[in-house]
Scaffold this active site. Sequence first.
Site, PDB file in Angstrom:
ATOM      1  CB  ALA A 179      -0.554  -7.436  11.658  1.00  0.00           C
ATOM      2  CG  HIS A 230      -1.942  -1.131   1.175  1.00  0.00           C
ATOM      3  ND1 HIS A 230      -2.930  -1.275   0.221  1.00  0.00           N
ATOM      4  CD2 HIS A 230      -2.045  -2.215   1.995  1.00  0.00           C
ATOM      5  CE1 HIS A 230      -3.618  -2.389   0.459  1.00  0.00           C
ATOM      6  NE2 HIS A 230      -3.093  -2.988   1.525  1.00  0.00           N
TER       7      HIS A 230
END
Length: 203
Positions: free
Chosen positions: A164, A104
Amino acid sequence: MKFEHYNTRNGSEIDIPIPTSYRDCLELLKSDYFRIFGRVDSLGVIWLKSFRDRALKHLFWLRFASYRGCFYPICKLRHEHYKLKYDCRVHAGSKIGYGLYLGHAMSMCVSIRCIIGNNVNLSQMSNIGTNEGNQAIIGNNVYIGPMTCLIEGVHIGENSLIGAGSIVTKDVYSNSTVVGNPGRVIGENKHPEYIQNRWLIKR
């Protein structure tokens, strides 16, 4: 292309390509492009596709700004523009291997002293920093998940996965999966498929 060799404290070896011409910059860019699309195209096609892909746009100017040739001021200016626009602070002066993948390409900060191996994935909102000048070293084929922090001079072994939201304060051995705050090893890396379209390094 010349190479700099690094050894990590956990036994991994890394060869980092250092461009010595714009042809070398193009080779590095093509390796990044391959990580995204799984194929190699011409400079013209890569440039056109960079208008539609934010990560590729950042990587395009990152790679060409990594060599101080006659076009360096222009490349550096464009890279700084997109670095600030997308808050994707991966510096052109950093030592980065083949096949960097930016997930991203937004809200990430990587210290210029960090050494990033080949075929590494950096996800959004990741932070690799130092307050004391100790460089982090990331081995080959490493996946770093979103919202991850690597603190000071940690060494991440090859073929590892950082989950994460993890905060990593200690070295990580090769082929490990790390999760949590503080990060802890929960086993072997069970998801090597997260590193897709690996660039084959030829020397």
